[in-house]
Design a protein around this motif. Structure first.
Motif, PDB file in Angstrom:
ATOM      1  N   VAL A 229      30.581  44.911 -22.556  1.00 60.27           N
ATOM      2  CA  VAL A 229      28.962  44.923 -22.146  1.00 60.27           C
ATOM      3  C   VAL A 229      27.955  45.392 -23.198  1.00 60.27           C
ATOM      4  N   GLU A 231      28.300  44.380 -26.277  1.00 57.46           N
ATOM      5  CA  GLU A 231      28.305  42.933 -27.122  1.00 57.46           C
ATOM      6  C   GLU A 231      27.237  42.294 -26.712  1.00 57.46           C
ATOM      7  N   GLY A 232      26.924  42.184 -25.451  1.00 60.78           N
ATOM      8  CA  GLY A 232      25.977  41.106 -25.006  1.00 60.78           C
ATOM      9  C   GLY A 232      24.437  41.595 -25.281  1.00 60.78           C
ATOM     10  N   GLY A 240      32.462  39.881 -26.984  1.00 61.08           N
ATOM     11  CA  GLY A 240      31.543  39.998 -25.869  1.00 61.08           C
ATOM     12  C   GLY A 240      30.367  38.929 -25.850  1.00 61.08           C
ATOM     13  N   LYS A 241      29.768  38.770 -27.461  1.00 58.50           N
ATOM     14  CA  LYS A 241      28.926  37.800 -27.772  1.00 58.50           C
ATOM     15  C   LYS A 241      29.502  36.401 -27.526  1.00 58.50           C
ATOM     16  N   MET A 243      31.843  35.349 -25.468  1.00 62.89           N
ATOM     17  CA  MET A 243      31.835  34.920 -24.289  1.00 62.89           C
ATOM     18  C   MET A 243      30.599  34.883 -23.424  1.00 62.89           C
ATOM     19  N   TYR A 244      29.352  35.525 -23.813  1.00 63.85           N
ATOM     20  CA  TYR A 244      28.197  35.439 -23.287  1.00 63.85           C
ATOM     21  C   TYR A 244      27.697  34.086 -23.644  1.00 63.85           C
ATOM     22  N   ASN A 245      27.811  33.633 -25.017  1.00 60.07           N
ATOM     23  CA  ASN A 245      27.479  32.266 -25.318  1.00 60.07           C
ATOM     24  C   ASN A 245      28.000  31.185 -24.409  1.00 60.07           C
ATOM     25  N   GLN A 247      29.336  31.359 -21.615  1.00 53.09           N
ATOM     26  CA  GLN A 247      28.690  31.451 -20.151  1.00 53.09           C
ATOM     27  C   GLN A 247      27.469  30.353 -20.107  1.00 53.09           C
ATOM     28  N   ASN A 248      26.685  30.488 -21.282  1.00 53.35           N
ATOM     29  CA  ASN A 248      25.256  29.839 -21.120  1.00 53.35           C
ATOM     30  C   ASN A 248      25.654  28.249 -21.233  1.00 53.35           C
ATOM     31  N   ILE A 255      35.572  31.573 -22.538  1.00 53.26           N
ATOM     32  CA  ILE A 255      35.478  32.714 -22.016  1.00 53.26           C
ATOM     33  C   ILE A 255      36.948  33.514 -21.634  1.00 53.26           C
TER      34      ILE A 255
END
Length: 289
Positions: A229, A231-232, A240-241, A243-245, A247-248, A255
């Motif tokens: 969490v 890292e987002g 985490g970063k 995975m968030y990238n 996702q975009n 992911i």
């Protein structure tokens, strides 16, 4: 010569239902019916994981699972190899491991120290237990806005969030173990004339070790959950970063690579702690063996 049953044996003897034949003189030679769990086979804990992977693979092959929403296992493996070959995955893994390790270490030391003080002294219990119980009622992630206001959005904030979650787990389990020592051991130590220091060293601390190790296992799991969490939030590197990238850009394979790494590290860390626990508490016999 008559023999006297011990207290536990007498209790068991009284629980035998009326009409049931009690063991005779030769009962000791008969095979004892084992009531505990059977001996575990090697790598038993991987059975469920392998079954899940098999279902995932079959679903991907048959088209039952939409590849746009959940990439096939072989696609995830290919993506992981590509990320490793370019060095991207190693960079994110090292950043995440650093944050998790530092936060975990601080949390374990602080949580254990608070538990010892609160568990062994009345004044410590009065001053420490209340605030910790209040913190336990407040979700750690709910403190993110306040900590960002205090500490900014740099590395310190991320490590503090991880450490706070670890502190609560370590305190609750260790404190409960320290205060749950059977009063019979206290009375026995008093009869033997043990000093308080010897009593704590020989009885209280060994008796609290199972709870301490349970706190470690819960803490390491909590550290990984919190890490993904934080890292987002304004992170440059980290799983985490990554995975968030992904996702975009709709990259479910990236992911899943991140989730797989989290899962691997979580299982490895828990397995290491379980091994250390078994070696440290080799004197303890439990249902699981």
């Amino acid at each position: 010569m008559t023999s006297t049953l011990s207290a536990p044996a007498a209790v068991l003897a009284r629980t035998v239902a009326p009409g049931v034949e009690r063991p005779g003189p030769g009962a000791a030679d008969r095979q004892i019916r084992r009531l505990g769990l059977r001996k575990a086979f090697p790598f038993a804990r991987l059975a469920g994981v392998l079954l899940l992977l098999a279902v995932w693979a079959v679903g991907s092959l048959t088209g039952f699972i939409d590849a746009r929403k959940l990439s096939a296992p072989w696609t995830v493996v290919t993506t992981a190899v590509d990320l490793i070959s370019t060095g991207i995955l190693q960079e994110h893994v090292l950043a995440s491991l650093s944050r998790a390790a530092i936060g975990f270490a601080f949390g374990v030391v602080i949580g254990t120290a608070l538990a010892v003080v609160a568990g062994l002294t009345r004044s410590g219990d009065a001053l420490i237990d209340g605030p910790i119980q209040l913190k336990r009622a407040i979700p750690t992630l709910g403190l993110i806005p306040l900590l960002i206001l205090w500490l900014g959005i740099g590395e310190t904030f991320k490590i503090v969030i991880i450490a706070l979650g670890v502190v609560v787990h370590m305190y609750i389990q260790t404190h409960n173990s320290l205060t749950s020592i059977d009063n019979r051991y206290v009375e026995l130590a008093e009869v033997l004339g043990l000093s308080r220091a010897t009593f704590i060293r020989k009885v209280v601390l060994p008796g609290a070790m199972p709870g301490f190790f349970l706190g470690l296992r819960l803490s390491v799991t909590g550290a990984w959950l919190t890490l993904i969490v934080v890292e987002g939030i304004n992170a440059v590197t980290g799983l985490g970063k990554m995975m968030y990238n992904a996702q975009n850009y709709g990259q479910s394979d990236v992911i899943l690579v991140g989730l797989a790494v989290y899962g691997i590290f979580g299982l490895l860390s828990d397995s290491v702690l379980r091994y250390v626990e078994r070696r440290s508490l080799s004197w303890r016999k439990t249902l699981a063996g």
